[in-house]
Design a protein around this motif. Structure first.
Motif, PDB file in Angstrom:
ATOM      1  N   ALA A  82      26.791  40.028  51.546  1.00  0.00           N
ATOM      2  CA  ALA A  82      27.218  40.506  50.081  1.00  0.00           C
ATOM      3  C   ALA A  82      27.820  39.624  48.990  1.00  0.00           C
ATOM      4  N   LEU A 109      26.142  46.644  52.048  1.00  0.00           N
ATOM      5  CA  LEU A 109      25.175  45.552  50.631  1.00  0.00           C
ATOM      6  C   LEU A 109      26.066  46.363  49.303  1.00  0.00           C
ATOM      7  N   TYR A 116      17.949  44.702  47.518  1.00  0.00           N
ATOM      8  CA  TYR A 116      16.873  45.643  48.982  1.00  0.00           C
ATOM      9  C   TYR A 116      16.376  45.650  49.076  1.00  0.00           C
TER      10      TYR A 116
END
Length: 202
Positions: A82, A109, A116
């Motif tokens: 991340a 994340l 995503y």
């Protein structure tokens, strides 16, 4: 120049790299994993242009990041990558479950969850490992897209379009419906086997 990092370079990750390169979707592929012999093989095969065992090293300049590790390892991988994601990068995966993987992405994340876009390619082979990867594995196969409201629609569309250009077919459904369907499918052989044994014994 589009760079893709694939974390977990086995049959699916390797085949995805080969098919997306063949389709002209990516110019450079970085293979990332913990088994150096597999990563070296990926480069020898032409599935990867370079390799590393470091997730930060793989991700830092990547435009597309593919998480192709076992489902139970995904949250840690999402968390590990991340901080190194470019703001413009898109993260996707190839996991076989959706609700748990999406939740793993959300937790791992954090504020970058909007980068995503989930995907589950319905394809595989008899033998695992990058040695058996092929550029044709996903041709005319379904890829299930399971977007949610928190995801960036543009990144979701980018991944869906990319899979289509690579030769796959896209089906969109909710994460919950996906898991209900595939739980039924995966249990069906067992149900049939038990029924057959019961019938024979009777």
């Amino acid at each position: 120049m589009t760079k893709m990092a694939v974390i977990g370079f086995g049959l699916i990750g390797g085949s995805m790299a080969l098919s997306w390169k063949q389709a002209g979707l990516v110019d450079e592929v970085i293979a990332c994993g913990h088994r150096e012999e597999s990563l070296k093989l990926a480069k020898e095969m032409g599935a990867a242009d370079s390799w590393t065992t470091s997730i930060p090293e793989a991700v830092k300049d990547a435009d597309i990041v593919v998480v192709a590790v076992p489902v139970q390892a995904m949250e840690k991988v999402f968390s590990d990558l991340a901080d190194y994601l470019k703001p413009s990068a898109v993260v996707t995966d190839v996991g076989s479950t959706r609700v748990t993987v999406i939740e793993a992405a959300r937790k791992g994340l954090k504020e970058k969850f909007r980068q995503y876009a989930p995907g589950h390619p319905i394809a595989g082979g008899e033998l695992p490992g990058v040695a058996y990867a092929t550029k044709d594995l996903f041709n005319d196969k379904w890829v299930i897209s399971t977007p949610t409201d928190e995801m960036d629609p543009e990144k979701v569309k980018f991944i869906e379009d990319a899979w289509t250009k690579a030769g796959a077919k896209i089906k969109v459904m909710s994460p919950e419906l996906h898991d209900a369907i595939f739980a039924s499918v995966s249990h069906l052989p067992h149900v049939l086997a038990y029924a057959l044994v019961d019938m024979i014994t009777k």
